[in-house]
Design a protein around this motif. Structure first.
Motif, PDB file in Angstrom:
ATOM      1  N   UNK A  89      29.398  29.902  67.800  1.00  0.00           N
ATOM      2  CA  UNK A  89      28.825  30.550  66.621  1.00  0.00           C
ATOM      3  C   UNK A  89      29.572  30.071  65.379  1.00  0.00           C
ATOM      4  N   UNK A  90      28.820  29.595  64.393  1.00  0.00           N
ATOM      5  CA  UNK A  90      29.427  29.015  63.199  1.00  0.00           C
ATOM      6  C   UNK A  90      29.731  27.538  63.340  1.00  0.00           C
ATOM      7  N   UNK A  91      29.499  26.981  64.540  1.00  0.00           N
ATOM      8  CA  UNK A  91      29.759  25.564  64.767  1.00  0.00           C
ATOM      9  C   UNK A  91      28.671  24.690  64.164  1.00  0.00           C
ATOM     10  N   UNK A  92      29.047  23.499  63.742  1.00  0.00           N
ATOM     11  CA  UNK A  92      28.113  22.570  63.116  1.00  0.00           C
ATOM     12  C   UNK A  92      27.600  21.564  64.141  1.00  0.00           C
ATOM     13  N   UNK A  93      26.437  20.989  63.867  1.00  0.00           N
ATOM     14  CA  UNK A  93      25.910  19.921  64.699  1.00  0.00           C
ATOM     15  C   UNK A  93      25.289  18.852  63.813  1.00  0.00           C
ATOM     16  N   UNK A  94      25.309  17.633  64.307  1.00  0.00           N
ATOM     17  CA  UNK A  94      24.711  16.486  63.616  1.00  0.00           C
ATOM     18  C   UNK A  94      24.269  15.493  64.678  1.00  0.00           C
ATOM     19  N   UNK A  95      22.992  15.086  64.659  1.00  0.00           N
ATOM     20  CA  UNK A  95      22.480  14.203  65.688  1.00  0.00           C
ATOM     21  C   UNK A  95      21.401  13.288  65.140  1.00  0.00           C
TER      22      UNK A  95
END
Length: 343
Positions: free
Chosen positions: A251-257
């Motif tokens: 929770x609160x973590x970022x993602x980029x793909x």
């Protein structure tokens, strides 16, 4: 660093700018593009790779990003300012599996320089033995870096200006209309019919955009727990997107793909049941995110995935739907063997 001349540096708050009889000249406004530029530069550089018979090299970290970027509206004309000093790390792996690392420096990415004028310094770390991979980075690597930084400038002048309000000759504001390049359009994954109007950081843009909401459903031949893990585990995301990805599955973590084209943040997680995220594609208006809710429904030997999308720009509805079907649903099934009928 050059000092930007803004309205606050040109006038005094104690001095009236115009008398009642003095016509008010065209407004000059400035929009800060620094945060947007930082995200864009990182997305363009991270994961950039080159390869030959000696091995493979990849940009693995952007360690320094000092600078600023902004756009001025002056009499209906957009004037772009940007100045950056960049440092990054590259990692090389030889065909025999030996790893090397080095640095990249670009001290003069600026509106005062052309792409050909950029100083791109690439070196191998001092404690590393000599390797032909350094030459690979200095040749093909430098070309790719120059192309990526050129793309940043193009995106700054197209993506970031979408929806900007420009003054006109008669003083009536109009929206900046920009068309994406063909390459940008082809890379767009994701396009709405219901017309909810959502504010988009109006302090910066002065505009609102119409948005929509819709739902998608898909069935996967696996358990809710396993499918839930697919979206939060970095290695599994990299597997079904077939590329580098950053995923902090908390929770609160970022993602980029998808080469930095999709990114966001996990805002709520209910293990094996629900994922809620702020989600956007990189050509959407600056700082605008949709809310995507994934519900994992146990259907005995199958899992039904319900994807509820809210706040998607109207113009992106169909492409968003197609993007989820192609780059998530179909890719996950093909990669992990969760194939099932399509709705």
């Amino acid at each position: 660093m050059r000092r930007r001349l803004t309205s606050s540096t040109m006038t005094s708050s104690n001095t009236p700018l115009h008398s009642a009889d003095t016509p008010i000249p065209h407004c000059r406004t400035e929009r800060d593009a620094t945060n947007w530029s930082s995200d864009k530069l990182k997305s363009l550089l991270l994961g950039l790779s080159v390869e030959n018979e000696e091995g493979k090299c990849e940009v693995t970290e952007v360690s320094k990003m000092e600078g600023e970027a902004s756009i001025n509206n002056r009499k209906g004309k957009l004037i772009f300012f940007y100045e950056w000093n960049l440092k990054a790390t590259w990692t090389g792996t030889s065909k025999s599996g030996v790893k090397y690392s080095g640095s990249i420096e670009v001290p003069n990415l600026s509106d005062e320089n052309t792409m050909d004028d950029l100083d791109i310094s690439i070196s191998l770390n001092k404690d590393e033995p000599d390797t032909p991979l350094t030459k690979l980075m200095k040749t093909k690597g430098a070309v790719k870096i120059r192309e990526a930084l050129g793309s940043y400038v193009d995106f700054l002048k197209t993506e970031f200006t979408q929806g900007m309000i420009l003054p006109t000759a008669n003083g009536v504001a109009k929206s900046q209309s920009t068309s994406q390049s063909k390459a940008s359009q082809e890379k767009t994954l994701i396009s709405s019919s219901s017309s909810t109007v959502a504010p988009v950081n109006t302090s910066n843009t002065g505009v609102k955009i119409p948005t929509c909401k819709f739902s998608l459903r898909e069935t996967f031949l696996t358990s809710p727990a396993e499918l839930y893990r697919v979206f939060l585990n970095q290695e599994m995301v990299q597997a079904f997107t077939h590329g580098a990805a950053t995923v902090d599955g908390e929770r609160g973590g970022k993602f980029r793909l998808l080469e930095g084209n999709v990114f966001g943040e996990f805002t709520d997680l209910v293990p094996d049941e629900k994922i809620v995220m702020k989600w956007r594609y990189n050509n959407w208006p600056c700082e605008h995110y949709a809310t995507i809710t994934l519900n994992f429904l146990d259907r005995s030997s199958e899992t039904e995935l319900e994807v509820a999308c809210r706040g998607v720009p109207n113009s992106e509805e169909e492409q968003t739907k197609e993007g989820w079907k192609r780059y998530y649903f179909e890719a996950i099934k093909q990669t992990f063997g969760y194939g099932a009928r399509l709705f």
